[in-house]
Design a protein around this motif. Structure first.
Motif, short mmCIF file in Angstrom:
data_model
loop_
_atom_site.label_atom_id
_atom_site.label_comp_id
_atom_site.label_asym_id
_atom_site.label_seq_id
_atom_site.Cartn_x
_atom_site.Cartn_y
_atom_site.Cartn_z
N GLU A 85 3.15 -2.66 -10.60
CA GLU A 85 3.48 -2.41 -12.01
C GLU A 85 4.82 -3.03 -12.38
O GLU A 85 4.97 -3.63 -13.44
N LYS B 87 4.43 -6.77 -12.70
CA LYS B 87 3.78 -7.15 -13.95
C LYS B 87 4.77 -7.19 -15.11
O LYS B 87 4.67 -8.00 -16.00
N HIS B 88 5.74 -6.29 -15.08
CA HIS B 88 6.66 -6.18 -16.21
C HIS B 88 7.97 -6.96 -16.04
O HIS B 88 8.87 -6.84 -16.88
N LYS C 191 9.88 -12.97 -17.61
CA LYS C 191 9.30 -14.24 -17.14
C LYS C 191 10.23 -15.04 -16.23
O LYS C 191 9.83 -15.53 -15.17
N SER D 184 3.13 -18.66 -14.84
CA SER D 184 3.03 -17.87 -16.08
C SER D 184 1.65 -17.26 -16.24
O SER D 184 1.51 -16.23 -16.87
N GLN E 68 1.13 -14.05 -13.19
CA GLN E 68 1.98 -12.84 -13.10
C GLN E 68 1.20 -11.56 -13.37
O GLN E 68 1.34 -10.57 -12.66
N GLU E 69 0.36 -11.59 -14.38
CA GLU E 69 -0.35 -10.37 -14.78
C GLU E 69 -1.30 -9.86 -13.70
O GLU E 69 -1.55 -8.66 -13.59
N LYS E 70 -1.83 -10.79 -12.91
CA LYS E 70 -2.86 -10.40 -11.93
C LYS E 70 -2.32 -10.19 -10.52
O LYS E 70 -2.97 -9.60 -9.66
N ARG F 273 -0.53 -8.74 -7.38
CA ARG F 273 -0.21 -7.36 -7.00
C ARG F 273 1.04 -7.26 -6.14
O ARG F 273 1.64 -6.21 -6.01
N PRO G 96 -6.40 -15.44 -11.95
CA PRO G 96 -5.97 -15.34 -13.35
C PRO G 96 -7.14 -15.58 -14.30
O PRO G 96 -8.20 -16.02 -13.88
#
Ligand code: GLU
Length: 442
Positions: free
Chosen positions: A280, A283-284, A287, A318, A321-323, A325, A411
């Motif tokens: 988590e 993810k945050h 950038k 870029s 990042q969201e995926k 872990r 991604p």
């Protein structure tokens, strides 16, 4: 006037730094930060035989890595030094002398004993309330070999360093009546105590020990954990903020941390939750910080070949990042972006086969050669084919993802294709079409 809070972390450097110690340090540090107080680091190395240089080094490195920097102590100094007990013998001698003057000690068989008061001791504990303990027997404060005992040096230093709150593991509660006897003997008021609950192993009833999986701080550093995530997880291991939010920045924790929120019950170590907390935080990350940390990870894992085209690397980072872990998995997670010659995940291949992957790819190859190669155009083109051919969109999506990356997760597909670029995507599709899908060796 409120007293200026002075707390200390007082480790004995006898082994690798583990999460139990890290959490004690953290609670002290948080309390100092929350109250605008002073965080002291004191090295309890009076037992020369058990202390090692390596463990001291790992302790200092790990504390700094976690961001738990100290206001007074090794390397930074301060008005109450030295901060190594091994350098404080004269102070201990003076304090022993004061007890002699007060007729509170005697010698027997070469050791020096403290005469106990015979009174019930009341520990003023912020977590447990008043705890009554009786110290029935005199106890040794200096061994016959001339070295002072833990209880003695610990209390001398807390007095000399003007410690206002002793925050430490509950395993020390049983020592505290001895400590109160010493405060009485010098006629000095005792500090407040906060004996924090233990960390239990993931399973069973035992206390987490240095030998348990996941107990060394160094391991998290080596695995490129985010220190703030470890801090977040450890803060919640035995302390509860009033809200039920469990992903918190260090700043947020400092703002709401208080000793009254520390639980009485023991906490259980949960590596899954720790990994989740890390994911988590990852993810945050802003950038730019994600980019800098990624560079560090890729350098440390010898992935310099990913650095050839910085603009490309930035694009890749870029969209992942969201995926992602964990930073530990970064090199593997992005490797396929940098080589057409990646391996296919055999299990995933079996799943893909039910979509008649080669037919699907043949159906879209011409299209992919002609449309503008950017995410929305790719998306609408695939949707149109799916409607026209009456084949679920997912069949195209899964097949394409597998053909260009060899995997079932990653991604977002459209962004991923756009970053890879048309030439590379078509090349990968061509490669896939040459595979013998019935062969077990892929
Ligand atoms: N050296 C002791 C320990 O590592 C310190 C105990 C205390 O915090 O008073 O357990």
């Amino acid at each position: 006037m409120m007293t200026h809070v002075r707390v200390r972390f007082a480790p004995s450097p006898t082994g690798y730094f583990h999460i139990g110690g890290a959490r004690t340090a953290l609670f002290n540090w948080l309390y100092a930060k929350h109250t605008g107080g002073t965080f002291v680091l004191r090295i309890e190395d009076s037992d020369a035989e058990r202390n090692t240089k390596e463990s001291l080094k790992s302790l200092l490195t790990d504390l700094k890595w976690m961001g738990l920097t100290w206001d007074e102590g090794p390397e930074v100094g301060g008005n109450y030094g030295p901060y190594y007990q091994s350098e404080r013998s004269e102070i201990y001698q003076t304090c022993l002398e004061a007890l002699r003057q007060r007729d509170r000690v005697y010698e027997k068989e070469g050791a020096i004993w403290l005469k106990v008061s015979g009174q019930m001791q009341v520990i003023d504990d912020v977590i447990h309330g008043p705890v009554h303990r009786f110290e029935g027997k005199d106890f040794v404060i200096y061994r016959s070999n001339g070295t002072p005992v833990f209880h003695f040096v610990n209390v001398v230093d807390d007095i000399a360093m003007k410690i206002t709150h002793v925050i430490r593991g509950e395993d020390h509660l049983s020592n505290t009546s001895k400590h109160l006897e010493l405060y009485k003997a010098w006629d000095v008021p005792a500090p407040k105590f906060a004996h924090i609950p233990l960390i239990l192993k993931t399973e069973g009833s035992g206390k987490m020990s240095k030998r348990d999986q996941g107990s060394l701080v160094e391991m998290y550093r080596d695995k490129f954990f985010l220190p703030d995530a470890l801090v977040n997880y450890l803060a919640l291991l035995g302390w509860s903020p009033k809200s039920d939010k469990d992903i918190l920045s260090v700043k947020e924790i400092i703002n709401v941390f208080d000793l009254s929120g520390i639980n009485k019950t023991h906490a259980r170590f949960d590596e899954k939750k720790l990994n989740f907390t890390n994911a988590e935080h990852l993810k945050h990350l802003p950038k730019e910080e994600f980019y800098t940390r990624s560079l560090h990870v890729l350098k440390a894992t010898r992935c310099e070949r990913f650095f050839e085209d910085d603009a490309y690397l930035r694009q890749v980072l870029s969209i992942v990042q969201e995926k992602l872990r964990s930073f530990e998995s970064l090199p593997h997670f992005i490797a396929f972006f940098f080589s057409n010659d990646f391996e296919y995940d055999v299990q995933e291949m079996r799943k893909i086969c039910k979509y008649s992957p080669k037919e699907r790819l043949v159906e879209i190859t011409d299209l992919l050669s002609n449309i503008p190669f950017e995410p929305t155009a790719i998306e609408s083109a695939l949707k149109a084919v799916s409607i026209q051919r009456q084949v679920p969109l997912g069949h195209y999506v899964h097949t394409l993802r597998f053909a260009v990356s060899g995997r079932g997760v990653g991604p977002g597909l459209y962004a991923m294709l756009a970053v890879l670029g048309r030439a590379s995507v078509l090349e990968r599709i061509r490669r896939f079409l040459t595979l013998d899908l019935n062969s077990s060796a892929l």
